[in-house]
Design an enzyme around this catalytic site. Sequence first.
Site, PDB file in Angstrom:
ATOM      1  CE1 TYR A   1      -3.782  -2.249   0.075  1.00  0.00           C
ATOM      2  CE2 TYR A   1      -2.976  -3.069   2.184  1.00  0.00           C
ATOM      3  CZ  TYR A   1      -3.846  -3.164   1.110  1.00  0.00           C
ATOM      4  OH  TYR A   1      -4.778  -4.170   1.068  1.00  0.00           O
TER       5      TYR A   1
ATOM      6  CG  ASN B   1     -10.007   2.361  -0.815  1.00  0.00           C
ATOM      7  OD1 ASN B   1     -10.508   1.232  -0.761  1.00  0.00           O
ATOM      8  ND2 ASN B   1      -8.699   2.571  -0.732  1.00  0.00           N
TER       9      ASN B   1
HETATM   10  C1  DQA Z   1      -7.890  -1.794  -0.815  1.00  0.00           C
HETATM   11  C2  DQA Z   1      -7.953  -3.235  -1.338  1.00  0.00           C
HETATM   12  C3  DQA Z   1      -8.815  -4.100  -0.425  1.00  0.00           C
HETATM   13  O1  DQA Z   1      -8.834  -5.428  -0.905  1.00  0.00           O
HETATM   14  C4  DQA Z   1      -8.252  -4.115   0.986  1.00  0.00           C
HETATM   15  O2  DQA Z   1      -9.099  -4.837   1.842  1.00  0.00           O
HETATM   16  C5  DQA Z   1      -8.023  -2.741   1.512  1.00  0.00           C
HETATM   17  C6  DQA Z   1      -7.401  -1.750   0.623  1.00  0.00           C
HETATM   18  C7  DQA Z   1      -6.945  -0.913  -1.657  1.00  0.00           C
HETATM   19  O3  DQA Z   1      -7.057   0.296  -1.573  1.00  0.00           O
HETATM   20  O4  DQA Z   1      -6.075  -1.457  -2.362  1.00  0.00           O
HETATM   21  O5  DQA Z   1      -8.250  -2.451   2.681  1.00  0.00           O
HETATM   22  O6  DQA Z   1      -9.188  -1.220  -0.900  1.00  0.00           O
END
Ligand code: DQA
Length: 147
Positions: free
Chosen positions: A22, A73
């Site tokens: 991330y 998101n």
């Molecule tokens: C996310 C992807 C999702 O699968 C994960 O649970 C997240 C972050 C992303 O921004 O890549 O919490 O939404």
Amino acid sequence: MRVAVLNGPNLNLLGTREPDLYGRDTLADIEKAVRAAGTAAGVELAWHQTNHEGAFVDLVQGLPKSADGALINAGAFTHTSLAIRDALLAVRVPFVEVHLSNIFAREEARRHSHLADLAVGIVAGFGAGSYLLGLDGLTAHLKARGR
Ligand code: DQA
């Protein structure tokens, strides 16, 4: 133009949460960048994060009164939440789904989104840049519709 940004569970941990996946930007860093881009584009921005599904549903239900469009998101709720899908179906506020990671290149369970077919579009895989690209796409979409 008013845009709300809704962030779901665990996104408050960005910066230290799985940085290889991330990135090292915190959610506050991303908010700062999106606010700067929003200001330059004449967008009034409201920024939210919650770890709770019901609170997320409340935020979606509040969109018609407070926003012309949204960047969403929903984190892991993306892949699990019919309640958030139902709320988006009910309010019909235009939104762009954004993800830091490319969910389609990850585990099977993350390759399906309960929200994606309701979105104007999706941006995934560009880290914090997904939010900026999503904002560009959303504002262009709203402008084209006279918002
Ligand atoms: C996310 C992807 C999702 O699968 C994960 O649970 C997240 C972050 C992303 O921004 O890549 O919490 O939404």
